[in-house]
Design an enzyme around this catalytic site. Structure first.
Site, mmCIF file in Angstrom:
data_model
loop_
_atom_site.group_PDB
_atom_site.id
_atom_site.type_symbol
_atom_site.label_atom_id
_atom_site.label_comp_id
_atom_site.label_asym_id
_atom_site.label_seq_id
_atom_site.Cartn_x
_atom_site.Cartn_y
_atom_site.Cartn_z
ATOM 1 N N ARG A 132 0.834 -1.222 0.000
ATOM 2 C CA ARG A 132 0.000 0.000 0.000
ATOM 3 C C ARG A 132 0.862 1.264 0.000
ATOM 4 N NH1 ARG A 132 -3.166 -3.554 -0.582
ATOM 5 N NH2 ARG A 132 -5.320 -3.632 0.190
ATOM 6 N N SER A 173 -10.356 -0.102 3.562
ATOM 7 C CA SER A 173 -9.585 -0.314 4.795
ATOM 8 C C SER A 173 -9.059 1.033 5.286
ATOM 9 C CB SER A 173 -8.373 -1.210 4.541
ATOM 10 O OG SER A 173 -8.773 -2.464 4.063
ATOM 11 N N GLU A 199 -4.410 4.240 6.281
ATOM 12 C CA GLU A 199 -4.135 3.943 4.874
ATOM 13 C C GLU A 199 -4.484 5.125 3.976
ATOM 14 O OE1 GLU A 199 -4.604 2.179 1.358
ATOM 15 O OE2 GLU A 199 -5.955 0.769 2.332
HETATM 16 N N1 EPU Z 1 -11.083 -10.205 10.876
HETATM 17 C C1 EPU Z 1 -11.587 -10.005 12.145
HETATM 18 N N2 EPU Z 1 -12.617 -9.124 12.291
HETATM 19 C C2 EPU Z 1 -13.168 -8.441 11.235
HETATM 20 C C3 EPU Z 1 -12.661 -8.676 9.941
HETATM 21 C C4 EPU Z 1 -11.601 -9.550 9.795
HETATM 22 O O1 EPU Z 1 -11.124 -10.588 13.103
HETATM 23 O O2 EPU Z 1 -14.072 -7.632 11.458
HETATM 24 C C5 EPU Z 1 -9.907 -11.098 10.702
HETATM 25 C C6 EPU Z 1 -10.298 -12.423 10.088
HETATM 26 O O3 EPU Z 1 -9.576 -13.424 10.735
HETATM 27 C C7 EPU Z 1 -9.808 -12.320 8.662
HETATM 28 C C8 EPU Z 1 -8.622 -11.368 8.806
HETATM 29 O O4 EPU Z 1 -8.982 -10.481 9.863
HETATM 30 O O5 EPU Z 1 -9.396 -13.546 8.196
HETATM 31 C C9 EPU Z 1 -8.337 -10.596 7.544
HETATM 32 O O6 EPU Z 1 -9.514 -9.982 7.053
HETATM 33 P P1 EPU Z 1 -9.786 -9.851 5.479
HETATM 34 O O7 EPU Z 1 -9.540 -11.135 4.813
HETATM 35 O O8 EPU Z 1 -11.118 -9.211 5.315
HETATM 36 O O9 EPU Z 1 -8.644 -8.902 4.953
HETATM 37 P P2 EPU Z 1 -7.934 -7.624 5.572
HETATM 38 O O10 EPU Z 1 -6.546 -7.981 5.925
HETATM 39 O O11 EPU Z 1 -8.783 -7.026 6.635
HETATM 40 C C10 EPU Z 1 -6.907 -6.804 3.316
HETATM 41 C C11 EPU Z 1 -6.861 -5.511 2.537
HETATM 42 C C12 EPU Z 1 -8.163 -5.307 1.771
HETATM 43 C C13 EPU Z 1 -8.323 -6.467 0.807
HETATM 44 C C14 EPU Z 1 -8.331 -7.788 1.609
HETATM 45 C C15 EPU Z 1 -8.317 -8.975 0.690
HETATM 46 C C16 EPU Z 1 -5.384 -4.023 3.724
HETATM 47 C C17 EPU Z 1 -5.246 -2.812 4.590
HETATM 48 N N3 EPU Z 1 -6.618 -4.404 3.427
HETATM 49 O O12 EPU Z 1 -7.931 -6.651 4.289
HETATM 50 O O13 EPU Z 1 -8.019 -4.108 1.024
HETATM 51 O O14 EPU Z 1 -9.529 -6.347 0.067
HETATM 52 O O15 EPU Z 1 -7.145 -7.881 2.430
HETATM 53 O O16 EPU Z 1 -7.059 -9.087 0.071
HETATM 54 O O17 EPU Z 1 -4.372 -4.600 3.313
HETATM 55 C C18 EPU Z 1 -8.404 -1.761 1.031
HETATM 56 O O18 EPU Z 1 -7.198 -1.614 0.962
HETATM 57 O O19 EPU Z 1 -9.186 -0.767 1.073
HETATM 58 C C19 EPU Z 1 -8.965 -3.107 1.112
HETATM 59 C C20 EPU Z 1 -10.263 -3.321 1.283
#
Ligand code: EPU
Length: 340
Positions: free
Chosen positions: A166, A240, A336
């Site tokens: 990012r 995010s 971010e």
């Molecule tokens: N989780 C929780 N609580 C929540 C949501 C998630 O505990 O409310 C935990 C779950 O265990 C889940 C883990 O967090 O497995 C990761 O969540 P998720 O797979 O939704 O991905 P993320 O790491 O939160 C990142 C990117 C997203 C992207 C997704 C999929 C960043 C900052 N965000 O989110 O990007 O769509 O992975 O690759 O890296 C963005 O940048 O705006 C964005 C949406």
């Protein structure tokens, strides 16, 4: 030619949080000669610049006492090949998701994991957009940008953009100094699905798809995002709000000893990327509401405008999230979006 300069212009409809803020000057730009004219305009001399694409990675907390430039060069054309990739040049003002869809329809897959990311193509390299195992950096050949210092258009190979998680040079050394006018995508001739990410693999299994086409991945990603992430047209947000923090192997060991269900992904070299959403959730903030700002109840990493929130209210909530996570886990989350 100098584009029309609007004064005291409301940016409310141009940021996906939907917050009110005014620009002292505002204009829309489609070509480099308009940027040259802006650079020579005496009324703008010495004023700070804010570059705006789709406005989906921005939190405005105050009026902007400078010039806001909305970058809108149009167009999409195939420009040949480079090694094992097809090259397609896309104008910075083209909508990202519509471009992903259009390329798929042209038989040029490779961006399907990045479906439904809000914003325009010109903003994609700024924060090196990424999702479900693919990052823009892997699909970018080069870009063209207007350089306010040399007052000319420069071509930058992807390797010169300092891409990171990012992150890019456009957030640091080149911030406000180079305007991305167009990107040249490199789309693999020998396409392979990227379906290893747990959510994607799970959704494909649920759909009974063993060997996904690019279109299958596209539909899968769209379905996952629709389920988890709020549509900015309905609920103001910037995706995010925090980056996933990266910690050392030792820090990770110490954290997991106290919090066995901590979610993290190992990186090459031993460091671990933690799920910020898990940290916020575990700090008890998922679904929290403060005034008209909130933490989204289906994805704790997303801050939302529940209707009529100010940028300052959203920022105050962001600070509270940072403080509570720091207090509980000793980790300071880094926002971010660009905060103005
Ligand atoms: N989780 C929780 N609580 C929540 C949501 C998630 O505990 O409310 C935990 C779950 O265990 C889940 C883990 O967090 O497995 C990761 O969540 P998720 O797979 O939704 O991905 P993320 O790491 O939160 C990142 C990117 C997203 C992207 C997704 C999929 C960043 C900052 N965000 O989110 O990007 O769509 O992975 O690759 O890296 C963005 O940048 O705006 C964005 C949406």
């Amino acid at each position: 030619m100098l584009p029309t300069l609007h004064e005291q212009f409301s940016l409310r409809d141009l940021n996906s949080f939907g917050v009110e803020a005014r620009a002292r000057f505002f204009c829309r730009v489609r070509r480099a000669d308009e940027l040259a004219a802006l650079a020579a305009e005496p009324r703008l001399a010495g004023l700070p610049r804010l570059l705006l694409g789709g406005g989906s990675n921005l939190l405005l907390t105050r009026d902007f006492d400078g010039v806001v430039i909305k970058v809108e060069p149009p167009g999409l054309r195939e420009v040949g090949e480079s090694g094992d990739a097809w090259c397609v040049e896309v104008g910075a003002g083209e909508n990202w998701h519509a471009t992903v869809e259009r390329l798929l329809a042209m038989g040029r897959p490779g961006l399907e994991n990045l479906a439904l990311i809000p914003g325009n193509c010109g903003a994609a390299p700024i924060q090196n957009i990424g999702a479900y195992g693919v990052e823009l950096a892997e699909r970018l050949e080069s870009l063209t940008a207007w350089d306010f210092d040399s007052k000319q258009v420069v071509r930058m190979p992807a390797a010169d953009c300092d891409f990171g998680y990012r992150d890019s040079a456009f957030k640091h050394a080149l911030a406000g100094r180079r305007v991305v006018l167009g990107i040249t995508l490199a789309l693999p001739k020998r396409w392979q699905p990227v379906a290893g990410y747990a959510d994607v693999a799970h959704e494909l299994r649920a759909r009974g798809i063993a060997q996904p086409s690019a279109h299958d991945i596209f539909e899968t990603v769209v379905a996952i995002r629709r389920r988890k992430l709020p549509d900015p047209a309905a609920i103001g947000n910037a995706g995010s709000f925090f980056k996933n923090p990266i910690v050392s192997r030792d820090e990770h060991r110490a954290l997991i000893a106290h919090h066995p269900s901590l979610v993290g992904y190992p990186l090459p070299g031993g460091r671990v990327k933690l799920a910020a959403a898990w940290l916020i959730d575990a700090a008890g903030l998922k679904g929290a509401t403060r005034g008209r700002a909130g933490v989204y109840d289906r994805q704790a990493l997303v801050l939302v405008n529940r209707g009529g929130a100010t940028g300052a209210e959203i920022l105050a909530l962001a600070r509270e999230v940072q403080d509570k996570v720091a207090e509980k886990f000793g980790i300071r989350l880094e926002p971010e979006p660009v905060i103005v």
